[in-house]
Design a protein around this motif. Structure first.
Motif, mmCIF file in Angstrom:
data_model
loop_
_atom_site.group_PDB
_atom_site.id
_atom_site.type_symbol
_atom_site.label_atom_id
_atom_site.label_comp_id
_atom_site.label_asym_id
_atom_site.label_seq_id
_atom_site.Cartn_x
_atom_site.Cartn_y
_atom_site.Cartn_z
ATOM 1 N N LEU A 58 9.431 1.792 -2.445
ATOM 2 C CA LEU A 58 8.624 2.858 -1.843
ATOM 3 C C LEU A 58 8.015 3.751 -2.922
ATOM 4 N N ARG A 59 8.807 4.051 -3.949
ATOM 5 C CA ARG A 59 8.284 4.913 -5.017
ATOM 6 C C ARG A 59 7.103 4.246 -5.712
ATOM 7 N N LYS A 60 7.229 2.948 -5.958
ATOM 8 C CA LYS A 60 6.133 2.212 -6.621
ATOM 9 C C LYS A 60 4.876 2.243 -5.747
ATOM 10 N N LEU A 61 5.069 2.011 -4.436
ATOM 11 C CA LEU A 61 3.946 1.985 -3.497
ATOM 12 C C LEU A 61 3.209 3.336 -3.493
ATOM 13 N N LEU A 62 3.980 4.429 -3.316
ATOM 14 C CA LEU A 62 3.357 5.755 -3.234
ATOM 15 C C LEU A 62 2.765 6.178 -4.578
ATOM 16 N N ASN A 79 -2.474 0.922 3.099
ATOM 17 C CA ASN A 79 -1.995 -0.037 4.087
ATOM 18 C C ASN A 79 -1.175 0.721 5.140
ATOM 19 N N TRP A 80 -1.864 1.159 6.187
ATOM 20 C CA TRP A 80 -1.220 2.026 7.191
ATOM 21 C C TRP A 80 -0.133 1.288 7.966
ATOM 22 N N ASP A 81 -0.332 -0.022 8.188
ATOM 23 C CA ASP A 81 0.686 -0.799 8.911
ATOM 24 C C ASP A 81 2.022 -0.764 8.167
ATOM 25 N N GLN A 82 1.910 -0.891 6.850
ATOM 26 C CA GLN A 82 3.121 -0.877 6.030
ATOM 27 C C GLN A 82 3.822 0.489 6.111
ATOM 28 N N LEU A 83 3.038 1.567 6.053
ATOM 29 C CA LEU A 83 3.621 2.910 6.147
ATOM 30 C C LEU A 83 4.207 3.147 7.539
ATOM 31 N N ASN A 84 3.511 2.662 8.559
ATOM 32 C CA ASN A 84 4.021 2.786 9.932
ATOM 33 C C ASN A 84 5.374 2.104 10.085
ATOM 34 N N ASP A 124 5.537 12.743 5.037
ATOM 35 C CA ASP A 124 4.997 13.846 4.244
ATOM 36 C C ASP A 124 3.743 13.403 3.474
ATOM 37 N N PHE A 125 3.771 12.165 2.967
ATOM 38 C CA PHE A 125 2.601 11.618 2.271
ATOM 39 C C PHE A 125 1.419 11.496 3.248
ATOM 40 N N VAL A 126 1.709 10.978 4.448
ATOM 41 C CA VAL A 126 0.656 10.814 5.462
ATOM 42 C C VAL A 126 0.071 12.189 5.832
#
Ligand SMILES: [Zn+2]
Length: 185
Positions: A58-62, A79-84, A124-126
């Motif tokens: 998750l840290r790498k992604l964000l 990639n909203w699906d992934q965050l969802n 929080d990122f969203v």
């Protein structure tokens, strides 16, 4: 300004002085304890090996998103699906909350663990991407530091995570570089 998600990303710590020293603070029990306490989260410390694996991904992604957004990319590449999927791991209940004197609608996770912490971080990122200004997401201009922060200054011109540390250091470096180039003339 530190937010939940930038504080999380900055657990990948780099010394702002030129030492090249680097530390992954996410794996430290002391960092995990401080993090859950500061942000009033619930999760057992230390995180397990598999939880740490998910936290690292998750840290790498964000972090990749933060760099892209700070460099002017639009939110379309997210990639909203992934965050969802990450947010959907833990159900929440809505609750009126007045615990610290600030009346607010809180979303309280039904389970308190690292999955719920990750859902909170993503949420929080969203929130930053949807409700705040993505053009205020910055990476510290000191190449040794690379701290991720949200620029909440009125002028929107904050270049360094801290003026007292990185700002001053870079000022000294610029001064020395200028002096050096004058000498060689
Ligand atoms: Zn910095």
């Amino acid at each position: 300004m530190d937010t939940l998600w930038t504080d999380f990303i900055n657990s990948d710590w780099h010394d702002f002085r030129e030492s090249g020293k680097h530390e992954d603070r996410l794996v430290l029990t002391s960092w995990q304890q401080r993090f859950v306490e500061d942000w009033k989260l619930t999760a057992s410390v230390p995180a397990s090996t598999s939880e740490l694996q998910s936290l690292h991904s998750l840290r790498k992604l964000l972090h990749d998103y933060a760099i892209a957004l700070a460099n002017g990319s639009s939110a379309d590449q997210i990639n909203w699906d992934q965050l969802n999927k990450i947010m959907a791991q833990v159900p929440v209940i809505r609750q009126w909350n007045n615990s610290d004197g600030s009346r607010q609608l809180a979303y309280v996770p039904l389970t308190g663990d690292w999955n719920s912490v990750m859902a909170d971080i993503v949420s929080d990122f969203v929130h930053t991407v949807l409700d705040q200004d993505i053009h205020r997401i910055r990476i510290c201009d000191n190449p040794d530091c690379r701290w991720v922060f949200y620029d909440d200054t009125r002028s929107r011109t904050k270049r360094y995570c801290e003026d007292k540390t990185c700002g001053n250091l870079m000022k000294v470096r610029r001064f020395r570089a200028k002096k050096g180039s004058q000498k060689s003339k």
